[in-house]
Write an enzyme that holds these catalytic residues in place. Structure first.
Site, PDB file in Angstrom:
ATOM      1  N   LYS A 128       4.551 -49.723  23.322  1.00 15.85           N
ATOM      2  CA  LYS A 128       4.222 -50.255  21.994  1.00 15.85           C
ATOM      3  C   LYS A 128       3.366 -51.490  22.174  1.00 15.85           C
ATOM      4  O   LYS A 128       3.462 -52.171  23.208  1.00 15.85           O
ATOM      5  CB  LYS A 128       5.497 -50.621  21.223  1.00 15.85           C
ATOM      6  CG  LYS A 128       5.299 -50.598  19.723  1.00 15.85           C
ATOM      7  CD  LYS A 128       5.331 -49.170  19.180  1.00 15.85           C
ATOM      8  CE  LYS A 128       5.030 -49.126  17.699  1.00 15.85           C
ATOM      9  NZ  LYS A 128       5.289 -47.799  17.155  1.00 15.85           N
TER      10      LYS A 128
ATOM     11  N   ASP B  38       0.021 -48.015  13.991  1.00 12.72           N
ATOM     12  CA  ASP B  38       1.353 -48.360  13.470  1.00 12.72           C
ATOM     13  C   ASP B  38       1.101 -49.250  12.252  1.00 12.72           C
ATOM     14  O   ASP B  38       0.018 -49.182  11.650  1.00 12.72           O
ATOM     15  CB  ASP B  38       2.198 -49.044  14.551  1.00 12.72           C
ATOM     16  CG  ASP B  38       3.678 -49.119  14.165  1.00 12.72           C
ATOM     17  OD1 ASP B  38       4.350 -48.078  14.158  1.00 12.72           O
ATOM     18  OD2 ASP B  38       4.171 -50.221  13.851  1.00 12.72           O
TER      19      ASP B  38
HETATM   20  P1  NAD Z   1       1.584 -49.044   6.995  1.00 13.45           P
HETATM   21  O1  NAD Z   1       1.046 -50.363   7.351  1.00 13.45           O
HETATM   22  O2  NAD Z   1       0.625 -47.938   6.724  1.00 13.45           O
HETATM   23  O3  NAD Z   1       2.546 -49.162   5.716  1.00 13.45           O
HETATM   24  C1  NAD Z   1       3.621 -50.054   5.673  1.00 13.45           C
HETATM   25  C2  NAD Z   1       4.191 -50.068   4.267  1.00 13.45           C
HETATM   26  O4  NAD Z   1       5.358 -50.880   4.271  1.00 13.45           O
HETATM   27  C3  NAD Z   1       3.237 -50.680   3.233  1.00 13.45           C
HETATM   28  O5  NAD Z   1       3.382 -50.029   1.996  1.00 13.45           O
HETATM   29  C4  NAD Z   1       3.743 -52.119   3.139  1.00 13.45           C
HETATM   30  O6  NAD Z   1       3.431 -52.750   1.899  1.00 13.45           O
HETATM   31  C5  NAD Z   1       5.243 -51.902   3.272  1.00 13.45           C
HETATM   32  N1  NAD Z   1       5.940 -53.110   3.688  1.00 13.45           N
HETATM   33  C6  NAD Z   1       5.581 -53.992   4.650  1.00 13.45           C
HETATM   34  N2  NAD Z   1       6.458 -55.008   4.699  1.00 13.45           N
HETATM   35  C7  NAD Z   1       7.395 -54.761   3.751  1.00 13.45           C
HETATM   36  C8  NAD Z   1       8.555 -55.439   3.313  1.00 13.45           C
HETATM   37  N3  NAD Z   1       8.919 -56.611   3.858  1.00 13.45           N
HETATM   38  N4  NAD Z   1       9.282 -54.889   2.324  1.00 13.45           N
HETATM   39  C9  NAD Z   1       8.928 -53.732   1.753  1.00 13.45           C
HETATM   40  N5  NAD Z   1       7.840 -53.029   2.127  1.00 13.45           N
HETATM   41  C10 NAD Z   1       7.081 -53.545   3.112  1.00 13.45           C
HETATM   42  O7  NAD Z   1       2.593 -48.653   8.178  1.00 13.45           O
HETATM   43  P2  NAD Z   1       3.110 -47.205   8.583  1.00 13.45           P
HETATM   44  O8  NAD Z   1       2.223 -46.704   9.659  1.00 13.45           O
HETATM   45  O9  NAD Z   1       3.338 -46.406   7.371  1.00 13.45           O
HETATM   46  O10 NAD Z   1       4.494 -47.578   9.280  1.00 13.45           O
HETATM   47  C11 NAD Z   1       5.693 -47.742   8.536  1.00 13.45           C
HETATM   48  C12 NAD Z   1       6.887 -47.583   9.441  1.00 13.45           C
HETATM   49  O11 NAD Z   1       6.850 -46.281  10.052  1.00 13.45           O
HETATM   50  C13 NAD Z   1       6.964 -48.561  10.611  1.00 13.45           C
HETATM   51  O12 NAD Z   1       8.317 -48.819  10.895  1.00 13.45           O
HETATM   52  C14 NAD Z   1       6.338 -47.783  11.750  1.00 13.45           C
HETATM   53  O13 NAD Z   1       6.746 -48.260  13.019  1.00 13.45           O
HETATM   54  C15 NAD Z   1       6.897 -46.409  11.456  1.00 13.45           C
HETATM   55  N6  NAD Z   1       6.154 -45.315  12.080  1.00 13.45           N
HETATM   56  C16 NAD Z   1       4.821 -45.156  11.846  1.00 13.45           C
HETATM   57  C17 NAD Z   1       4.161 -44.084  12.430  1.00 13.45           C
HETATM   58  C18 NAD Z   1       2.704 -43.802  12.159  1.00 13.45           C
HETATM   59  O14 NAD Z   1       2.225 -42.755  12.617  1.00 13.45           O
HETATM   60  N7  NAD Z   1       1.986 -44.624  11.430  1.00 13.45           N
HETATM   61  C19 NAD Z   1       4.856 -43.202  13.270  1.00 13.45           C
HETATM   62  C20 NAD Z   1       6.222 -43.391  13.475  1.00 13.45           C
HETATM   63  C21 NAD Z   1       6.864 -44.447  12.860  1.00 13.45           C
END
Ligand code: NAD
Length: 424
Positions: free
Chosen positions: A107, A147
């Protein structure tokens, strides 16, 4: 109280490991190795900002172990810490083991607030961070991906920077790239689609029809928005959505495509937030979202949002963990007691790394698949992984899907460690 609120993701991950290590009676010599990331790279680097000021940014890359090539996303956030990146790399190891990918966890993270940075500044940060990692990233040994707050745009900059340094286009060095630059069809939607497949399987097992099932989603970024769109397309009712700015509720269910357009295709919505959307019954807070009368709760934003202080309020029958580490160990105990079926992150959100793997394979072969092929291979892998975890949970762990998922992964990891041995 303090301990649970301040529990850092790394301690949380180790707690989960120790619990399963004990149940399975895993050799302490192997557990020891799992408790330490094999490599932590920390770098402080300068960037010239738009106003001419020089700012120093701190970035990390962590390799959890080196049994297989390392794989894992890069996060941009003011809240990034070394411990968080360590935990996320650890969870990647377990995730890849559950779905059977030939990767060990990695990561990365950069401490920065993208909301306060221009596109030019973000590009400079990304390129300089890539340069700091020029001997770390490698198509054969460390392959980053998106991410929180990073997307295909940042992956294109990483691909370009790395390729310019190497003197050749390295398709396999990063995944989540734009399709025009050797990205995979279906990668953008993959994590949300994977969460959908896992949730669909769980509903089937519980005998709950998909049609009309109600859902609350925290986070409307890559994972949350795709999950909401896909599950709504299959007849579910998304009644609540929140993000960093706040939340919205509509008991009749949102038109998720319309909400998506409001957030992502509306130049006036600079923060890309669901707040301000008008077709709602009421505004809600993130905290209220967790206590709603819904069938499914999908935390798809950040870590440690369901703790032992709000877990009792959860009324959902299923928690689908789109985010990494949204539920603390204290909350897990309460949810188990209350018969809430938790679909654990290391299983539920493994669709992203699975299609990243497909992208890597396609890029290395320079032979690309159709979106249907990608989605159907993803469905097959996610369904198989769900079935194996569900069966294991049934047999060993009284429906504790997290423990079962860890157990399956751990058995596979033990074999990896045993087979490789310790060099020299
Ligand atoms: P992103 O940046 O596209 O979206 C994040 C979302 O969470 C946004 O809507 C943001 O406003 C919201 N957010 C951020 N801080 C917040 C808070 N304090 N309270 C409420 N909402 C909040 O990110 P993503 O890629 O969608 O990732 C989201 C989660 O999924 C993370 O935990 C990431 O590690 C996990 N994840 C992502 C992927 C991927 O392929 N992108 C894969 C596996 C896991």
């Amino acid at each position: 109280m303090e301990e649970e609120i301040n529990i850092d993701p790394w301690r949380m991950a180790i707690k989960q490991l120790d619990k399963v290590g004990k149940i399975l009676n895993i050799d302490e010599n192997i557990l020891k190795r799992l408790r330490y990331p094999v490599r932590i790279i920390e770098t402080n680097f300068p960037v010239v900002m738009d106003d001419g000021r020089v700012e120093i940014f701190t970035g990390f890359r962590v390799h959890h172990n080196e049994n297989l090539p390392n794989k894992g996303g890069i996060r941009y956030s003011p809240d990034v810490t070394k411990e968080e990146v360590m935990a996320l790399a650890f969870w990647m190891t377990f995730k890849c083991a559950i779905v059977g990918l030939p990767y060990s966890g990695a990561k990365g993270g950069v401490i920065c607030n993208p909301r306060e940075l221009s596109v030019k500044e973000l590009e400079k940060i990304t390129r300089r961070y890539t340069h700091q990692m020029i001997n770390v990233f490698n198509p054969r040994s460390d392959i980053p991906a998106p991410d929180i707050n990073t997307s295909a745009r940042e992956m294109a900059w990483i691909y370009d920077t790395y390729s310019m340094w190497g003197g050749h286009s390295a398709l396999g060095v990063v995944t989540g790239k734009p399709v025009e630059l050797g990205g995979s069809l279906g990668r953008a939607s993959a994590t949300g689609r994977g969460v959908f497949f896992i949730t669909r399987q769980a509903l089937q097992k519980l005998g709950i029809p998909m049609e009309g099932v109600t859902i609350a989603v925290q986070g409307f970024g890559n994972v949350g928005s795709w999950f909401a769109r896909i599950i709504a397309e299959h007849g579910a009712k998304v009644v609540a959505v929140s993000d960093w700015k706040g939340g919205i509720y509509n008991e009749n269910g949102f038109d998720v495509e319309d909400l998506y357009k409001y957030v992502f295709e509306n130049p006036e919505n600079e923060n890309k937030s669901v707040t301000g959307y008008t077709k709602i019954t009421k505004e809600i807070t993130n905290e209220e979202l967790f206590g709603l009368e819904v069938d499914i709760l999908a935390p798809c934003a950040i870590e440690s949002v369901i703790t032992k202080y709000n877990a009792e309020n959860v009324k959902a029958k299923i928690i689908a963990e789109g985010a990494n580490g949204p539920t603390t160990p204290g909350a897990d105990e309460i949810l188990m007691k209350n018969n809430v079926l938790v679909l654990p992150d290391i299983l539920a959100n493994a669709g992203g790394v699975t299609v990243s793997y497909f992208e890597w394979v396609q890029g290395n072969d320079a032979l690309f698949w159709t979106e249907e092929e990608v989605n159907s291979k993803l469905e097959e892998i996610m369904t198989r992984a769900f079935d194996s975890v569900f069966e294991y949970a049934d047999e060993c762990c009284t429906q504790d899907m997290r423990t079962a998922a860890y157990a399956i992964a751990l058995e596979r990891l033990v074999k990896q460690y045993e087979l490789r041995g310790i060099y020299p």
